[in-house]
Write an enzyme that holds these catalytic residues in place. Sequence first.
Site, short mmCIF file in Angstrom:
data_model
loop_
_atom_site.label_atom_id
_atom_site.label_comp_id
_atom_site.label_asym_id
_atom_site.label_seq_id
_atom_site.Cartn_x
_atom_site.Cartn_y
_atom_site.Cartn_z
N VAL A 11 0.83 -1.21 0.00
CA VAL A 11 0.00 0.00 0.00
C VAL A 11 0.87 1.26 0.00
O VAL A 11 0.70 2.15 -0.83
CB VAL A 11 -0.95 -0.02 1.23
CG1 VAL A 11 -1.62 1.33 1.42
CG2 VAL A 11 -1.98 -1.11 1.05
N ASP A 29 10.23 3.54 6.27
CA ASP A 29 10.00 2.13 6.60
C ASP A 29 11.04 1.71 7.63
O ASP A 29 12.20 2.11 7.54
CB ASP A 29 10.13 1.25 5.35
CG ASP A 29 9.43 -0.09 5.53
OD1 ASP A 29 8.38 -0.30 4.88
OD2 ASP A 29 9.92 -0.92 6.33
N THR A 83 -1.80 -4.46 9.63
CA THR A 83 -2.78 -4.63 10.71
C THR A 83 -3.17 -6.11 10.74
O THR A 83 -4.23 -6.49 10.25
CB THR A 83 -4.03 -3.74 10.49
OG1 THR A 83 -4.42 -3.82 9.11
CG2 THR A 83 -3.78 -2.31 10.87
N CYS A 257 -5.80 -9.31 3.29
CA CYS A 257 -7.10 -8.66 3.53
C CYS A 257 -8.23 -9.63 3.86
O CYS A 257 -8.81 -9.56 4.95
CB CYS A 257 -7.48 -7.84 2.30
SG CYS A 257 -6.32 -6.50 1.99
N ARG A 325 1.27 -14.37 1.84
CA ARG A 325 0.67 -14.16 3.16
C ARG A 325 -0.67 -14.89 3.26
O ARG A 325 -1.52 -14.75 2.40
CB ARG A 325 0.48 -12.66 3.41
CG ARG A 325 1.80 -11.94 3.61
CD ARG A 325 1.62 -10.47 3.80
NE ARG A 325 1.08 -9.82 2.62
CZ ARG A 325 0.86 -8.51 2.54
NH1 ARG A 325 1.14 -7.73 3.55
NH2 ARG A 325 0.38 -8.00 1.44
#
Length: 401
Positions: A11, A29, A83, A257, A325
């Site tokens: 993102v 970062d 997150t 997500c 992921r």
Amino acid sequence: MKIAVIGQGYVGLTIAVFAGEHFEVVGFDNNPKIVDQLNRGISHIEGVEGSTLQSWIKAGRYRASNDGADIADVDLVVIAVPTPLTSDRKPDLDFIDAACKTVGENIKKPVLIINESTSFPGTLRNFIKPTIEKYSKDAVEHLYAISPERVDPGRGDYNQKNTPRLFAGLTPEASAMTREFYSKFCDQLVEVSSPEVAEAAKLFENTFRQVNIALVNEFAQIAHSLGISVYETLDAANTKPYGFMKFTPSAGVGGHCIPVDPTYLAAVAEEHGAPATFIRRANDVNLEMSKYVVDRVAADNAGSLAGKSVLVVGVAYKPNVADVRETAAELVIEHLRQRGAVVSWHDDVVGSWNGESSAPLSGADITVVVTKHDDVKVRDILDSAPFVFDTTGKIPGAKGL
Ligand SMILES: NC(=O)c1ccc[n+]([C@@H]2O[C@H](COP(=O)([O-])OP(=O)(O)OC[C@H]3O[C@@H](n4cnc5c(N)ncnc54)[C@H](O)[C@@H]3O)[C@@H](O)[C@H]2O)c1
């Protein structure tokens, strides 16, 4: 105007490069390896060209950094950090906390802070604002807004420019500044009445996918038990011009997500005493799909996989990206190994993963296709083993869901 983007992953780097056309960008970062690579003009994210990065660096419009002092003089901050879920599958805001610390400790003048990380309703108001204030010794009154990211890595038709962008500020001034910022590189901005609506909308979008994927995965099992083709049945249903949207079955869901965001929604629902029955069940159905796939493969091989060499094709969570992921391939491999199979995997887009490398696409007893990248040939998959089981619906001639 100078901006900082905290987190230079899928993102953050994408937004940094789009914003680079209009602003001076510090890509912050905390991973020094990523910072070093980016400053050499090497992109680690699909869809972000190294050549664009290099031209921004040359023009003095982009610089990566892991030094908080480099963001001290920016006018606007975008937060784009992970997150994830904790080990007991609860929302984990530790990365946001760390990003807030960087902002709070280093920015001593009022700026606009926009969160693009996905989280539950109330995160901006009740977590990000107070956390930044906690870390800021100078009691700076920043402006706060949310604009959840909708980027779909690897996708060609929709990008930052033509994907409508939701946003809301904590104050009208924050909303106005957020609109001004994104209008430089987004065609359509959709303002909602509160940050909580924007946060909830993002979670609901991915929950909608999670629940519908679970439904079609359950239906694949029903169709098989009835002896009919799930794909033909879905195509038939899809001829209805309204009230139906086609989802296709798979070995499960992956990525940052869809397996994660619905759990954020369920957690906040339950905290407020509201039910999250569908969401919890959908998650379970999708997680159980890997076992169903392996059960089907075993059933087609006289009930036993012990000692068989099984090649899993495609370990990325979706086609044409290297992202592993939460990939369903991991659970498929785990179930295959539990049944005594000798498992290797082929995925030249991923290359190496979990300390193992991509194996040749040949010579197996059984091939199980979890993800099919465009440049892997159907013929090569069919020739890789005498028995091929396909979970993608893209290998005509193979056994499958
Ligand atoms: N990947 C997607 O397709 C996608 C789409 C929409 C929304 N999102 C959301 O966007 C957020 C970011 O996801 P992503 O996919 O870009 O993650 P990512 O893992 O690709 O990148 C996150 C980056 O943040 C860095 N980082 C972590 N903590 C940091 C800190 N304290 N300070 C600075 N950098 C830090 C990491 O080193 C990493 O480079 C998440 O909330 C995710 O749910 C992701």
